[in-house]
Design a protein around this motif. Sequence first.
Motif: not given
Length: 500
Positions: A368-379, A437-451
């Motif tokens: 939804a914000f460019g994080e592209h989190v996939i099934g393997k990562e959530v599992e 730790k697994q997904n650098v895009y998700y990390f950046d969005l959390i760190k950047g206060k987007v998510l």
Amino acid sequence: MLSIKSALAKPFAKAVYYSIQKWANNPIKTQQDVFNQLIKQAQNTQFGKDHDFKNITSHEDFVNRVPIRDYELLKTYVDRVVAGEADVLWKGKPLYFAKTSGTTSGVKYIPITKESMPYHIEAARNAILMYINETGNSKFVDGKMIFLQGSPVMKVQNGIQVGRLSGIVAHYVPKYLQKNRMPTWETNCIEDWETKVDAIVEETLPENMTVISGIPSWVQMYFEKIQKKTGKKVGDVFKNFSLFIFGGVNYEPYRAKFENLIGRKVDSIELYPASEGFFAYQDKQDEKGMLLQLNSGIFYEFIKADTFFNENPKRITIKDVEIGVNYVMIISTNAGLWAYNIGDTVQFTSTKPYRVIVSGRIKHFISAFGEHVIGKEVEQALQEALENTDTRVTEFTVAPQINTENELPYHEWFIEFENAPEDLSAFAQQIDASLQKQNVYYFDLIKGKVLQPLKITKVKKDGFQEYMKSIGKLGGQNKIPRLSNDRKIVDAFPPSSLYK
């Protein structure tokens, strides 16, 4: 003392093991031979003529002539086969259509031919034989085996039998297993899933069950009914139960719950079957990944998942794949599917031999914000949070929450716990840390206060079953997507099934 059947299983397993090693140790040539055979045999089909198969001599030629298609794009050809026309996608007519309910295409009719059908049976058999050869355990072949599956009842459409894949396969159980097989034919034909599972419980309780097989979420339902009826752990009811065979979803999020229901650890074999082909199975108990079936009438191509939606993504064969990269798997088969996107993403865990894990679905992700989190990562994130705790999860799915007031958007995890964590927010933090730790895009969005970090919504007991029942998909081969890029699934949950 071993019976004759279990004693004979060992030399048979060893012979099959050696035959598999021949192609597994010569993978590039094996795939080239499959490719050549497929092109040659389909030259005079309508699809072969339309795509100039007579002048295809290399993978490059194939890429230039045959574009990637999903079911929707192949549908004009499939519709002609369904209408009874011969020599359209493959020579002659199919033996069966495996009827599946697609998420975007409605009902799909996947052809199964006399050339492709044997491989569906052989791969399932070989998975068990490879296990016997590796472990030396063959005693279970003397006990009863249950396969939780769809109804074997067929309908005929223009001279071709139509049914669910698991129901079609039920017609091919080898004679030497017929006496061992559960449930009875009559019970297997029951359409209503809850009625069927109740009947299976009644039939299996007095039996010596040694092998149990099915999609974990539906086997769990069977186990819970066994436990409720007897007041005992499944492993105490079935003292010789020693092998669980599963496919369709990752077993790891269920493992702790299953071991609690069973009361002990049981060996397991993972399978990767689909209506379009039997792609892989676990060939080693101590190795991650499943052995890709390179000698089964299927030619594989792979596209890096992060380039898949580009205008002209690069298609590679197994010789160029890398370990740990997320690929969309494309298949061409002796059932007449050509450069066909089945929608799964895979990652290679080994290239000697070629082993894969299913990492998700190309359409099942959150970006939804460019994080592209996939099934393997959530599992994996959930699995890491569950380790070394008493927390057990029954089922879960993840969706983005975009419409927030006075706070940042977030990923919302809907989890049905069998045994909830004492500190839900700490549990959520553990999952979130793993995702970052697994997904650098998700990390950046959390760190950047987007998510903001994820939040958990608890689902009441049997809430997921209620949802599946409400959409007419309870049981069989149906399963909940691990994650989706919208809220269609979670918004359809009955409000009474959620803790708010």
